[in-house]
Design a protein around this motif. Structure first.
Motif, PDB file in Angstrom:
ATOM      1  N   ALA A 138      30.721  31.860  42.996  1.00  0.00           N
ATOM      2  CA  ALA A 138      31.995  31.850  43.380  1.00  0.00           C
ATOM      3  C   ALA A 138      32.670  32.858  42.757  1.00  0.00           C
ATOM      4  O   ALA A 138      33.863  33.521  43.337  1.00  0.00           O
ATOM      5  N   LEU A 139      32.934  32.623  41.513  1.00  0.00           N
ATOM      6  CA  LEU A 139      33.742  33.622  40.591  1.00  0.00           C
ATOM      7  C   LEU A 139      33.293  35.064  40.780  1.00  0.00           C
ATOM      8  O   LEU A 139      34.396  35.773  40.920  1.00  0.00           O
ATOM      9  N   LEU A 140      32.284  35.369  41.091  1.00  0.00           N
ATOM     10  CA  LEU A 140      31.692  36.680  41.400  1.00  0.00           C
ATOM     11  C   LEU A 140      32.334  37.201  42.674  1.00  0.00           C
ATOM     12  O   LEU A 140      33.035  38.288  42.781  1.00  0.00           O
ATOM     13  N   VAL A 141      32.268  36.462  43.723  1.00  0.00           N
ATOM     14  CA  VAL A 141      32.860  36.736  45.077  1.00  0.00           C
ATOM     15  C   VAL A 141      34.347  36.926  44.958  1.00  0.00           C
ATOM     16  O   VAL A 141      35.063  38.037  45.349  1.00  0.00           O
ATOM     17  N   PHE A 142      35.008  36.062  43.841  1.00  0.00           N
ATOM     18  CA  PHE A 142      36.445  36.278  43.875  1.00  0.00           C
ATOM     19  C   PHE A 142      36.912  37.335  43.074  1.00  0.00           C
ATOM     20  O   PHE A 142      37.846  38.347  43.342  1.00  0.00           O
ATOM     21  N   ALA A 143      36.074  37.848  41.987  1.00  0.00           N
ATOM     22  CA  ALA A 143      36.204  39.065  41.273  1.00  0.00           C
ATOM     23  C   ALA A 143      35.942  40.124  41.805  1.00  0.00           C
ATOM     24  O   ALA A 143      36.918  41.266  41.896  1.00  0.00           O
ATOM     25  N   MET A 144      35.279  40.103  42.914  1.00  0.00           N
ATOM     26  CA  MET A 144      34.846  41.344  43.859  1.00  0.00           C
ATOM     27  C   MET A 144      36.044  41.647  44.783  1.00  0.00           C
ATOM     28  O   MET A 144      36.353  42.794  44.996  1.00  0.00           O
ATOM     29  N   SER A 145      36.300  40.472  45.554  1.00  0.00           N
ATOM     30  CA  SER A 145      37.326  40.544  46.323  1.00  0.00           C
ATOM     31  C   SER A 145      38.616  41.018  45.825  1.00  0.00           C
ATOM     32  O   SER A 145      39.546  41.868  46.305  1.00  0.00           O
ATOM     33  N   SER A 146      39.013  40.565  44.652  1.00  0.00           N
ATOM     34  CA  SER A 146      40.267  40.899  43.901  1.00  0.00           C
ATOM     35  C   SER A 146      40.185  42.466  43.379  1.00  0.00           C
ATOM     36  O   SER A 146      41.345  42.981  43.424  1.00  0.00           O
ATOM     37  N   GLY A 147      39.077  42.838  42.888  1.00  0.00           N
ATOM     38  CA  GLY A 147      39.023  44.189  42.558  1.00  0.00           C
ATOM     39  C   GLY A 147      39.098  45.022  43.535  1.00  0.00           C
ATOM     40  O   GLY A 147      39.793  46.102  43.646  1.00  0.00           O
ATOM     41  N   TYR A 148      38.661  44.967  44.816  1.00  0.00           N
ATOM     42  CA  TYR A 148      38.893  45.408  45.967  1.00  0.00           C
ATOM     43  C   TYR A 148      40.017  45.582  46.654  1.00  0.00           C
ATOM     44  O   TYR A 148      40.685  46.793  46.865  1.00  0.00           O
ATOM     45  N   TRP A 149      40.638  44.622  46.538  1.00  0.00           N
ATOM     46  CA  TRP A 149      42.409  44.527  46.783  1.00  0.00           C
ATOM     47  C   TRP A 149      43.078  45.302  45.853  1.00  0.00           C
ATOM     48  O   TRP A 149      44.025  46.053  46.194  1.00  0.00           O
ATOM     49  N   LEU A 150      42.837  45.107  44.646  1.00  0.00           N
ATOM     50  CA  LEU A 150      43.591  45.639  43.534  1.00  0.00           C
ATOM     51  C   LEU A 150      43.743  47.263  43.665  1.00  0.00           C
ATOM     52  O   LEU A 150      44.436  48.085  43.349  1.00  0.00           O
ATOM     53  N   VAL A 151      42.465  47.621  43.883  1.00  0.00           N
ATOM     54  CA  VAL A 151      42.115  49.302  43.814  1.00  0.00           C
ATOM     55  C   VAL A 151      42.614  49.734  45.265  1.00  0.00           C
ATOM     56  O   VAL A 151      43.235  50.722  45.251  1.00  0.00           O
TER      57      VAL A 151
END
Length: 78
Positions: free
Chosen positions: A36-49
């Motif tokens: 779940a943290l991996l999914v959150f990190a990937m989603s957050s990274g996509y949004w920030l970029v």
């Protein structure tokens, strides 16, 4: 930023998760915290970029051909 959508999204996700657990339906999410943290990190990274890249104007837009449906019929054969 519209916080109402964020709160409704969080509430809906918890309701769906509780319903899946209650009825024994497999949830469409990772079963462990690290997943779940991996999914959150990937989603957050996509949004920030996306937010970072949208600050500047598109430099290569003139080279983009666009979608094939946007072309005129005589250009589609090229």
């Amino acid at each position: 930023m519209n916080y109402t959508k964020i709160v409704l999204g969080l509430v809906l996700s918890f309701v769906v998760g509780a319903g899946c657990k209650l009825f024994g339906i497999p949830a469409a999410s990772p079963p462990v915290l690290s997943g779940a943290l991996l999914v959150f990190a990937m989603s957050s990274g996509y949004w920030l970029v996306d937010r970072y890249l949208c600050r500047e104007a598109a430099q290569n837009k003139k080279h983009c051909g666009g979608h094939a449906l946007e072309r005129k019929p005589d250009e589609a054969s090229l």
